[in-house]
Scaffold this active site. Structure first.
Site, PDB file in Angstrom:
ATOM      1  N   ARG A  57     -15.861  -2.555   5.229  1.00  0.00           N
ATOM      2  CA  ARG A  57     -14.958  -3.910   4.522  1.00  0.00           C
ATOM      3  C   ARG A  57     -14.111  -3.544   3.466  1.00  0.00           C
ATOM      4  O   ARG A  57     -12.824  -4.020   3.372  1.00  0.00           O
ATOM      5  CB  ARG A  57     -15.979  -4.844   3.875  1.00  0.00           C
ATOM      6  CG  ARG A  57     -15.612  -6.091   3.346  1.00  0.00           C
ATOM      7  CD  ARG A  57     -16.524  -7.057   3.600  1.00  0.00           C
ATOM      8  NE  ARG A  57     -16.007  -8.597   3.162  1.00  0.00           N
ATOM      9  CZ  ARG A  57     -16.156  -9.274   2.106  1.00  0.00           C
ATOM     10  NH1 ARG A  57     -17.071  -8.458   1.077  1.00  0.00           N
ATOM     11  NH2 ARG A  57     -15.743 -10.377   1.700  1.00  0.00           N
ATOM     12  N   HIS A  61     -10.003  -4.568   3.596  1.00  0.00           N
ATOM     13  CA  HIS A  61      -9.285  -5.309   2.581  1.00  0.00           C
ATOM     14  C   HIS A  61      -8.569  -4.386   1.834  1.00  0.00           C
ATOM     15  O   HIS A  61      -7.336  -4.865   1.379  1.00  0.00           O
ATOM     16  CB  HIS A  61     -10.402  -5.692   1.435  1.00  0.00           C
ATOM     17  CG  HIS A  61     -11.347  -6.821   1.789  1.00  0.00           C
ATOM     18  ND1 HIS A  61     -11.727  -7.526   1.039  1.00  0.00           N
ATOM     19  CD2 HIS A  61     -11.654  -7.214   3.093  1.00  0.00           C
ATOM     20  CE1 HIS A  61     -12.223  -8.669   1.797  1.00  0.00           C
ATOM     21  NE2 HIS A  61     -12.339  -8.500   2.940  1.00  0.00           N
ATOM     22  N   ASN A  89     -12.471 -10.580  -2.459  1.00  0.00           N
ATOM     23  CA  ASN A  89     -13.061  -9.226  -2.780  1.00  0.00           C
ATOM     24  C   ASN A  89     -14.468  -9.263  -3.546  1.00  0.00           C
ATOM     25  O   ASN A  89     -14.991  -8.303  -3.911  1.00  0.00           O
ATOM     26  CB  ASN A  89     -11.920  -8.623  -3.708  1.00  0.00           C
ATOM     27  CG  ASN A  89     -11.003  -8.204  -2.955  1.00  0.00           C
ATOM     28  OD1 ASN A  89     -10.934  -7.908  -1.772  1.00  0.00           O
ATOM     29  ND2 ASN A  89      -9.749  -8.024  -3.509  1.00  0.00           N
ATOM     30  N   HIS A 185     -18.631  -6.069  12.378  1.00  0.00           N
ATOM     31  CA  HIS A 185     -19.522  -6.845  11.772  1.00  0.00           C
ATOM     32  C   HIS A 185     -20.757  -6.695  12.581  1.00  0.00           C
ATOM     33  O   HIS A 185     -21.848  -7.224  12.455  1.00  0.00           O
ATOM     34  CB  HIS A 185     -19.289  -8.239  11.964  1.00  0.00           C
ATOM     35  CG  HIS A 185     -18.139  -8.964  11.287  1.00  0.00           C
ATOM     36  ND1 HIS A 185     -17.631 -10.040  11.167  1.00  0.00           N
ATOM     37  CD2 HIS A 185     -17.484  -8.286  10.147  1.00  0.00           C
ATOM     38  CE1 HIS A 185     -16.562 -10.158  10.221  1.00  0.00           C
ATOM     39  NE2 HIS A 185     -16.709  -9.145   9.503  1.00  0.00           N
TER      40      HIS A 185
HETATM   41  C1  HEM Z   1     -10.761 -12.529  10.583  1.00  0.00           C
HETATM   42  C2  HEM Z   1     -10.916 -11.601  10.127  1.00  0.00           C
HETATM   43  C3  HEM Z   1     -12.368 -11.310   9.373  1.00  0.00           C
HETATM   44  C4  HEM Z   1     -12.991 -12.081   8.585  1.00  0.00           C
HETATM   45  C5  HEM Z   1     -12.618 -13.782   8.362  1.00  0.00           C
HETATM   46  C6  HEM Z   1     -14.011 -11.598   7.852  1.00  0.00           C
HETATM   47  C7  HEM Z   1     -14.954 -12.392   7.029  1.00  0.00           C
HETATM   48  C8  HEM Z   1     -16.183 -11.634   6.591  1.00  0.00           C
HETATM   49  C9  HEM Z   1     -16.873 -12.184   5.603  1.00  0.00           C
HETATM   50  C10 HEM Z   1     -16.927 -13.680   5.191  1.00  0.00           C
HETATM   51  C11 HEM Z   1     -18.034 -11.443   5.149  1.00  0.00           C
HETATM   52  C12 HEM Z   1     -19.145 -11.561   4.224  1.00  0.00           C
HETATM   53  C13 HEM Z   1     -18.917 -11.028   3.145  1.00  0.00           C
HETATM   54  C14 HEM Z   1     -20.237 -11.196   2.032  1.00  0.00           C
HETATM   55  O1  HEM Z   1     -20.751 -12.353   2.105  1.00  0.00           O
HETATM   56  O2  HEM Z   1     -20.401 -10.195   1.084  1.00  0.00           O
HETATM   57  C15 HEM Z   1     -17.740 -10.113   5.966  1.00  0.00           C
HETATM   58  C16 HEM Z   1     -18.392  -9.024   5.724  1.00  0.00           C
HETATM   59  C17 HEM Z   1     -17.755  -7.843   6.562  1.00  0.00           C
HETATM   60  N1  HEM Z   1     -16.641  -7.541   6.973  1.00  0.00           N
HETATM   61 FE1  HEM Z   1     -15.279  -9.003   7.739  1.00  0.00          FE
HETATM   62  N2  HEM Z   1     -14.029 -10.344   8.273  1.00  0.00           N
HETATM   63  C18 HEM Z   1     -12.968  -9.953   9.121  1.00  0.00           C
HETATM   64  C19 HEM Z   1     -12.720  -8.948   9.598  1.00  0.00           C
HETATM   65  C20 HEM Z   1     -13.261  -7.485   9.337  1.00  0.00           C
HETATM   66  C21 HEM Z   1     -12.663  -6.283   9.777  1.00  0.00           C
HETATM   67  C22 HEM Z   1     -11.448  -5.944  10.342  1.00  0.00           C
HETATM   68  C23 HEM Z   1     -13.341  -5.412   9.136  1.00  0.00           C
HETATM   69  C24 HEM Z   1     -13.751  -4.046   9.325  1.00  0.00           C
HETATM   70  C25 HEM Z   1     -12.871  -3.319  10.240  1.00  0.00           C
HETATM   71  C26 HEM Z   1     -14.749  -6.044   8.505  1.00  0.00           C
HETATM   72  C27 HEM Z   1     -15.708  -5.555   8.027  1.00  0.00           C
HETATM   73  C28 HEM Z   1     -16.741  -6.285   7.588  1.00  0.00           C
HETATM   74  C29 HEM Z   1     -18.132  -5.746   7.083  1.00  0.00           C
HETATM   75  C30 HEM Z   1     -18.455  -4.280   7.453  1.00  0.00           C
HETATM   76  C31 HEM Z   1     -18.937  -6.548   6.557  1.00  0.00           C
HETATM   77  C32 HEM Z   1     -20.246  -6.498   5.737  1.00  0.00           C
HETATM   78  C33 HEM Z   1     -20.074  -6.038   4.466  1.00  0.00           C
HETATM   79  C34 HEM Z   1     -21.460  -5.615   3.710  1.00  0.00           C
HETATM   80  O3  HEM Z   1     -22.517  -5.759   4.328  1.00  0.00           O
HETATM   81  O4  HEM Z   1     -21.329  -5.544   2.331  1.00  0.00           O
HETATM   82  N3  HEM Z   1     -14.400  -7.439   8.610  1.00  0.00           N
HETATM   83  N4  HEM Z   1     -16.513 -10.488   6.567  1.00  0.00           N
HETATM   84  C1  LIG Z   2     -16.185  -6.810  -7.821  1.00  0.00           C
HETATM   85  C2  LIG Z   2     -15.478  -7.505  -8.525  1.00  0.00           C
HETATM   86  O1  LIG Z   2     -14.322  -7.324  -9.086  1.00  0.00           O
HETATM   87  N1  LIG Z   2     -15.505  -9.046  -8.331  1.00  0.00           N
HETATM   88  C3  LIG Z   2     -14.499  -9.897  -8.708  1.00  0.00           C
HETATM   89  C4  LIG Z   2     -14.020 -10.841  -7.485  1.00  0.00           C
HETATM   90  O2  LIG Z   2     -13.457 -11.893  -7.738  1.00  0.00           O
HETATM   91  C5  LIG Z   2     -14.200 -12.804  -8.555  1.00  0.00           C
HETATM   92  C6  LIG Z   2     -13.397 -14.125  -8.665  1.00  0.00           C
HETATM   93  O3  LIG Z   2     -12.091 -14.081  -9.004  1.00  0.00           O
HETATM   94  C7  LIG Z   2     -14.361 -12.106  -9.857  1.00  0.00           C
HETATM   95  O4  LIG Z   2     -15.267 -12.834 -10.700  1.00  0.00           O
HETATM   96  C8  LIG Z   2     -15.158 -10.912  -9.718  1.00  0.00           C
HETATM   97  O5  LIG Z   2     -15.533 -10.207 -10.804  1.00  0.00           O
END
Ligand code: HEM
Ligand SMILES: CC(=O)N[C@H]1CO[C@H](CO)[C@@H](O)[C@@H]1O
Ligand SMILES: *[C@@H]1O[C@H](CO)[C@@H](O)[C@H](O)[C@H]1NC(C)=O
Length: 327
Positions: A57, A61, A89, A185
């Site tokens: 992720r 980003h 982020n 994902h």
């Molecule tokens: C339309 C594109 C995408 C959307 C809308 C999206 C959205 C999200 C959201 C909302 C989460 C949950 C974050 C959280 O609750 O902490 C997430 C997690 C994640 N995303 Fe995506 N994502 C997208 C594309 C991608 C891409 C291109 C990658 C990597 C190649 C990626 C890798 C991940 C991973 C690995 C997680 C899990 C993170 C964790 O467990 O800490 N995502 N994504």
């Molecule tokens: C890890 C980190 O820097 N998180 C920031 C992401 O954005 C929110 C909202 O602007 C901040 O409050 C967090 O500290």
């Protein structure tokens, strides 16, 4: 005439920038670089398998905002708000592993290996450790000199496929790349807040999102609470409900059984343009792994800095002192 010259220049400058990257860029300047990165990722993976998701992720980003230039690693200061502080982020993790790797690399070869390459190589290794394929990734990226939370414009989780695609096209990626990269994902978690709207009264219907398996929706509702009465701390659930820590193609099988957690994920299996890609990855694990490796290499090439552009940061969280940043 002048216009042609500009086109010619921009074509070749772009080409020049990406031509700086090559596999084994550090083989003479820091021969142990990739080994050092791998060892530290492996050590972390041994105690925390969620590091694969964290790095994937972070890499996404980083690359989607100003290119893969480690701008996501910069800490905000009293007077500036960096990319890290932008809403999307919020939950990016893994910064301390990057710091640990950077420290080891500075000890071995000072001011040589960029933070942008550390993210790229560490992510590649973490995918491999979790069961994904091992691929050779070009290196030679340099670190950017700008990180601004106002520039963060990432796709949201409730988009349709046609709405999400332009974000990828803008970076030179195709529909196939998007469906493939969302396969990341297959590991990791999402906080309830990102999909809670699907669990009850979806779009004012009074019902859960009908594209979600009803048993799953009921279970998630118990974990998360409703959108109007969410549970206190925002809990997380696995994005791949079957093999949550394994980098495999099960994510696509889950989508085919209406078990996608995020709306965009589920839409991949429903939209006419992307559904055939989902089916082919669901039935052919090797096709997914191969496509994933190529799509990751493409993503890792987005707007990279090469040559003398940018800098090699000594501390991934702060720009080097005295470098000029255009103001
Ligand atoms: C339309 C594109 C995408 C959307 C809308 C999206 C959205 C999200 C959201 C909302 C989460 C949950 C974050 C959280 O609750 O902490 C997430 C997690 C994640 N995303 Fe995506 N994502 C997208 C594309 C991608 C891409 C291109 C990658 C990597 C190649 C990626 C890798 C991940 C991973 C690995 C997680 C899990 C993170 C964790 O467990 O800490 N995502 N994504
Ligand atoms: C890890 C980190 O820097 N998180 C920031 C992401 O954005 C929110 C909202 O602007 C901040 O409050 C967090 O500290
Ligand atoms: C879960 O994954 C395993 C291993 O890949 C697979 O054999 C099984 O069919 C999957 N189960 C479900 C319910 O999707």
């Amino acid at each position: 005439m002048e216009k042609n010259l500009i086109i010619l220049l921009s074509c070749c400058l772009l080409h020049f920038a990406s031509a700086q990257l090559r596999v084994g860029f550090y083989s003479s300047t820091c021969p142990r670089a990739e080994t050092i990165i791998r060892q530290l990722v492996q050590k972390r993976f041994g105690t925390d398998r969620s590091i694969t998701a964290a790095l994937l992720r972070m890499h996404f980003h980083d690359c989607f905002v100003r290119g893969c230039d480690a701008s996501i690693l910069i800490d905000s200061t009293k007077s500036t708000s960096s990319e890290k502080d932008a809403g999307p982020n919020l939950t990016v993790r893994g910064y301390e592993l990057i710091d640990e790797i950077k420290k080891a690399l500075e000890a071995a070869c000072p001011s040589t290996v960029s933070c942008a390459d550390i993210i790229t190589v560490a992510t590649r290794d973490a995918v491999d450790l979790a069961g994904g394929s091992h691929y050779k990734v070009p290196t030679g990226r340099r670190d950017g000199l700008v990180s601004d939370s106002a520039e963060v414009n990432l796709p949201g989780p409730s988009l349709s496929v046609p709405e999400a695609l332009p974000f990828f096209r803008a970076k030179g990626l195709t529909l196939n790349d998007m469906v493939t990269l969302l396969g990341a994902h297959t590991v990791g978690v999402a906080h309830c807040g990102f999909f809670q709207d699907r669990l009850s009264n979806f779009q004012g219907t009074g019902k859960p999102d009908q594209t979600m398996n009803p048993a799953l929706a009921a279970r998630l509702l118990r974990t998360c609470g409703t959108a109007s009465r969410p549970l206190n701390r925002d809990p997380t659930v696995f994005l791949d409900q079957n093999t949550s820590f394994t980098f495999d193609n099960q994510f696509y099988n889950q989508l085919r059984s209406k078990k996608g957690i995020l709306q965009i994920d589920q839409q991949l299996a429903l939209d006419r343009s992307s559904a055939p890609i989902v089916s082919s990855f669901a039935s052919n694990p090797n096709a997914f792994q191969q496509n994933f490796a190529s799509a990751m290499i493409k993503m890792a090439n987005i707007q990279v800095l090469g040559g003398k552009a940018g800098e090699i940061r000594k501390n991934c969280r702060v720009f080097n002192p005295k470098s000029r940043r255009g103001f």
